[in-house]
Write a protein that holds these residues in place. Sequence first.
Motif, PDB file in Angstrom:
ATOM      1  N   THR A  25      10.187  -2.424  -1.494  1.00 26.16           N
ATOM      2  CA  THR A  25      10.267  -3.637  -2.424  1.00 26.16           C
ATOM      3  C   THR A  25      11.025  -4.417  -1.755  1.00 26.16           C
ATOM      4  O   THR A  25      10.812  -5.900  -1.824  1.00 26.16           O
ATOM      5  CB  THR A  25      10.948  -3.161  -3.754  1.00 26.16           C
ATOM      6  N   ILE A  26      12.214  -4.317  -0.789  1.00 24.61           N
ATOM      7  CA  ILE A  26      13.125  -5.295  -0.501  1.00 24.61           C
ATOM      8  C   ILE A  26      12.468  -5.965   0.787  1.00 24.61           C
ATOM      9  O   ILE A  26      12.442  -7.184   0.995  1.00 24.61           O
ATOM     10  CB  ILE A  26      14.289  -4.537   0.197  1.00 24.61           C
ATOM     11  N   SER A  27      11.682  -5.107   1.527  1.00 25.07           N
ATOM     12  CA  SER A  27      10.791  -5.769   2.543  1.00 25.07           C
ATOM     13  C   SER A  27       9.789  -6.789   2.047  1.00 25.07           C
ATOM     14  O   SER A  27       9.567  -7.851   2.645  1.00 25.07           O
ATOM     15  CB  SER A  27       9.971  -4.483   3.305  1.00 25.07           C
ATOM     16  N   VAL A  28       8.994  -6.305   0.960  1.00 29.03           N
ATOM     17  CA  VAL A  28       8.268  -7.584   0.594  1.00 29.03           C
ATOM     18  C   VAL A  28       8.806  -8.657  -0.195  1.00 29.03           C
ATOM     19  O   VAL A  28       8.195  -9.899   0.006  1.00 29.03           O
ATOM     20  CB  VAL A  28       7.419  -6.788  -0.630  1.00 29.03           C
ATOM     21  N   LEU A  29      10.089  -8.517  -0.546  1.00 29.87           N
ATOM     22  CA  LEU A  29      10.999  -9.601  -1.082  1.00 29.87           C
ATOM     23  C   LEU A  29      11.230 -10.422  -0.042  1.00 29.87           C
ATOM     24  O   LEU A  29      11.135 -11.716  -0.264  1.00 29.87           O
ATOM     25  CB  LEU A  29      11.997  -9.079  -1.991  1.00 29.87           C
ATOM     26  N   GLY A  30      11.653  -9.835   1.120  1.00 29.36           N
ATOM     27  CA  GLY A  30      12.000 -10.478   2.540  1.00 29.36           C
ATOM     28  C   GLY A  30      10.688 -11.339   2.682  1.00 29.36           C
ATOM     29  O   GLY A  30      10.833 -12.563   3.288  1.00 29.36           O
ATOM     30  N   PHE A  31       9.762 -10.824   2.817  1.00 24.97           N
ATOM     31  CA  PHE A  31       8.506 -11.550   3.291  1.00 24.97           C
ATOM     32  C   PHE A  31       8.201 -12.780   2.425  1.00 24.97           C
ATOM     33  O   PHE A  31       7.948 -13.902   2.940  1.00 24.97           O
ATOM     34  CB  PHE A  31       7.063 -10.808   3.255  1.00 24.97           C
ATOM     35  N   ALA A  32       8.350 -12.590   0.895  1.00 24.24           N
ATOM     36  CA  ALA A  32       8.273 -13.787   0.005  1.00 24.24           C
ATOM     37  C   ALA A  32       9.369 -14.807   0.264  1.00 24.24           C
ATOM     38  O   ALA A  32       8.732 -16.038   0.274  1.00 24.24           O
ATOM     39  CB  ALA A  32       8.138 -13.032  -1.187  1.00 24.24           C
ATOM     40  N   ILE A  33      10.526 -14.603   0.436  1.00 30.75           N
ATOM     41  CA  ILE A  33      11.465 -15.383   0.546  1.00 30.75           C
ATOM     42  C   ILE A  33      11.123 -15.975   1.947  1.00 30.75           C
ATOM     43  O   ILE A  33      11.191 -17.553   2.025  1.00 30.75           O
ATOM     44  CB  ILE A  33      12.899 -14.752   0.609  1.00 30.75           C
ATOM     45  N   PHE A  34      10.838 -15.146   2.857  1.00 35.71           N
ATOM     46  CA  PHE A  34      10.693 -16.262   4.302  1.00 35.71           C
ATOM     47  C   PHE A  34       9.316 -17.211   4.223  1.00 35.71           C
ATOM     48  O   PHE A  34       9.414 -18.257   4.562  1.00 35.71           O
ATOM     49  CB  PHE A  34      10.450 -15.009   5.297  1.00 35.71           C
ATOM     50  N   PHE A  35       8.180 -16.660   3.633  1.00 37.72           N
ATOM     51  CA  PHE A  35       7.062 -17.254   3.649  1.00 37.72           C
ATOM     52  C   PHE A  35       7.143 -18.729   2.829  1.00 37.72           C
ATOM     53  O   PHE A  35       6.704 -19.547   3.288  1.00 37.72           O
ATOM     54  CB  PHE A  35       5.752 -16.483   3.443  1.00 37.72           C
ATOM     55  N   ILE A  80       0.748  -1.292  -0.002  1.00 42.47           N
ATOM     56  CA  ILE A  80       0.035   0.167   0.073  1.00 42.47           C
ATOM     57  C   ILE A  80       0.877   1.096   0.144  1.00 42.47           C
ATOM     58  O   ILE A  80       0.589   2.360  -0.691  1.00 42.47           O
ATOM     59  CB  ILE A  80      -1.261   0.112   1.214  1.00 42.47           C
ATOM     60  N   GLN A  81       2.080   1.289   0.772  1.00 38.46           N
ATOM     61  CA  GLN A  81       2.817   2.338   0.794  1.00 38.46           C
ATOM     62  C   GLN A  81       3.338   2.591  -0.679  1.00 38.46           C
ATOM     63  O   GLN A  81       3.508   3.886  -1.290  1.00 38.46           O
ATOM     64  CB  GLN A  81       4.158   2.116   1.705  1.00 38.46           C
ATOM     65  N   VAL A  82       3.796   1.509  -1.251  1.00 38.30           N
ATOM     66  CA  VAL A  82       4.302   1.500  -2.811  1.00 38.30           C
ATOM     67  C   VAL A  82       3.347   2.133  -3.660  1.00 38.30           C
ATOM     68  O   VAL A  82       3.633   3.192  -4.486  1.00 38.30           O
ATOM     69  CB  VAL A  82       4.752   0.333  -3.177  1.00 38.30           C
ATOM     70  N   ILE A  83       2.117   1.417  -3.565  1.00 37.88           N
ATOM     71  CA  ILE A  83       0.917   2.216  -4.295  1.00 37.88           C
ATOM     72  C   ILE A  83       0.891   3.604  -4.109  1.00 37.88           C
ATOM     73  O   ILE A  83       0.793   4.494  -5.136  1.00 37.88           O
ATOM     74  CB  ILE A  83      -0.373   1.420  -4.186  1.00 37.88           C
ATOM     75  N   ARG A  84       0.809   4.166  -2.809  1.00 38.41           N
ATOM     76  CA  ARG A  84       0.401   5.491  -2.682  1.00 38.41           C
ATOM     77  C   ARG A  84       1.629   6.364  -3.034  1.00 38.41           C
ATOM     78  O   ARG A  84       1.715   7.510  -3.675  1.00 38.41           O
ATOM     79  CB  ARG A  84       0.331   5.733  -1.295  1.00 38.41           C
ATOM     80  N   MET A  85       2.905   5.807  -3.056  1.00 34.87           N
ATOM     81  CA  MET A  85       4.115   6.521  -3.522  1.00 34.87           C
ATOM     82  C   MET A  85       4.079   6.916  -4.925  1.00 34.87           C
ATOM     83  O   MET A  85       4.526   8.006  -5.412  1.00 34.87           O
ATOM     84  CB  MET A  85       5.405   6.085  -2.792  1.00 34.87           C
ATOM     85  N   VAL A  86       3.889   5.705  -5.585  1.00 34.96           N
ATOM     86  CA  VAL A  86       3.795   5.772  -7.083  1.00 34.96           C
ATOM     87  C   VAL A  86       2.623   6.709  -7.718  1.00 34.96           C
ATOM     88  O   VAL A  86       2.883   7.514  -8.445  1.00 34.96           O
ATOM     89  CB  VAL A  86       3.838   4.269  -7.574  1.00 34.96           C
ATOM     90  N   VAL A  87       1.527   6.417  -7.349  1.00 33.48           N
ATOM     91  CA  VAL A  87       0.348   7.225  -7.737  1.00 33.48           C
ATOM     92  C   VAL A  87       0.142   8.723  -7.117  1.00 33.48           C
ATOM     93  O   VAL A  87       0.039   9.318  -8.112  1.00 33.48           O
ATOM     94  CB  VAL A  87      -1.172   6.274  -7.440  1.00 33.48           C
ATOM     95  N   LEU A  88       0.492   8.709  -5.987  1.00 36.09           N
ATOM     96  CA  LEU A  88       0.371  10.099  -5.501  1.00 36.09           C
ATOM     97  C   LEU A  88       1.463  11.201  -5.812  1.00 36.09           C
ATOM     98  O   LEU A  88       1.332  12.304  -5.742  1.00 36.09           O
ATOM     99  CB  LEU A  88      -0.215   9.978  -4.141  1.00 36.09           C
ATOM    100  N   LEU A 135      11.644   3.789  -8.915  1.00 36.93           N
ATOM    101  CA  LEU A 135      12.104   2.808  -8.351  1.00 36.93           C
ATOM    102  C   LEU A 135      13.102   2.960  -7.054  1.00 36.93           C
ATOM    103  O   LEU A 135      12.921   2.024  -6.103  1.00 36.93           O
ATOM    104  CB  LEU A 135      12.913   1.765  -9.324  1.00 36.93           C
ATOM    105  N   LYS A 136      14.057   3.988  -7.375  1.00 36.11           N
ATOM    106  CA  LYS A 136      14.834   4.336  -6.255  1.00 36.11           C
ATOM    107  C   LYS A 136      14.160   4.818  -4.683  1.00 36.11           C
ATOM    108  O   LYS A 136      14.423   4.249  -3.854  1.00 36.11           O
ATOM    109  CB  LYS A 136      15.782   5.463  -6.518  1.00 36.11           C
ATOM    110  N   ASP A 137      13.038   5.413  -5.044  1.00 37.21           N
ATOM    111  CA  ASP A 137      12.138   5.676  -3.805  1.00 37.21           C
ATOM    112  C   ASP A 137      11.572   4.518  -3.214  1.00 37.21           C
ATOM    113  O   ASP A 137      11.305   4.614  -2.043  1.00 37.21           O
ATOM    114  CB  ASP A 137      11.198   6.697  -4.303  1.00 37.21           C
ATOM    115  N   ILE A 138      11.176   3.677  -3.818  1.00 39.24           N
ATOM    116  CA  ILE A 138      10.353   2.312  -3.570  1.00 39.24           C
ATOM    117  C   ILE A 138      11.038   1.320  -3.031  1.00 39.24           C
ATOM    118  O   ILE A 138      10.697   0.105  -2.584  1.00 39.24           O
ATOM    119  CB  ILE A 138       9.023   2.010  -4.148  1.00 39.24           C
ATOM    120  N   LEU A 139      12.628   1.478  -3.302  1.00 39.37           N
ATOM    121  CA  LEU A 139      13.329   0.166  -2.919  1.00 39.37           C
ATOM    122  C   LEU A 139      13.368  -0.349  -1.644  1.00 39.37           C
ATOM    123  O   LEU A 139      13.237  -1.668  -1.557  1.00 39.37           O
ATOM    124  CB  LEU A 139      14.952   0.579  -3.199  1.00 39.37           C
ATOM    125  N   PRO A 140      13.246   0.496  -0.465  1.00 36.11           N
ATOM    126  CA  PRO A 140      13.093  -0.274   0.724  1.00 36.11           C
ATOM    127  C   PRO A 140      11.931  -1.016   0.979  1.00 36.11           C
ATOM    128  O   PRO A 140      11.698  -2.132   1.534  1.00 36.11           O
ATOM    129  CB  PRO A 140      13.293   1.013   1.788  1.00 36.11           C
TER     130      PRO A 140
END
Length: 95
Positions: free
Chosen positions: A72-82, A52-60, A65-70
């Motif tokens: 994106t890395i968090s979501v990637l970490g969740f994906a790898i973990f789960f 949701i943070q990424v969607i708001r940052m991109v749309v509003l 990509l540089k701004d949403i990198l943290p």
Amino acid sequence: MSTYAKTQQQSMLVSFFITMIFNLMSGLYTPVESMPAWGRWISSLTPVSYFIQVIRMVVLKGSGLKDILPQTISVLGFAIFFNTWAILNYKKRSA
């Protein structure tokens, strides 16, 4: 969920319940900043809140990509973990 559930129906109901909580705590309907401290903490444990943070940052804001990198890395970490957790927990059952 499916690796712990005994039936498909149980898996679907638990997944629906968890998804609803994730959506409500993500900041989609109410801002995370207006939540109490315990709500913000729980919200930080859900991958949907980062999306949701990424969607708001991109749309509003028109973020790149540089701004949403943290996030994106968090979501990637969740994906790898789960996904790792699901693979390790998977047990093949004979029909």
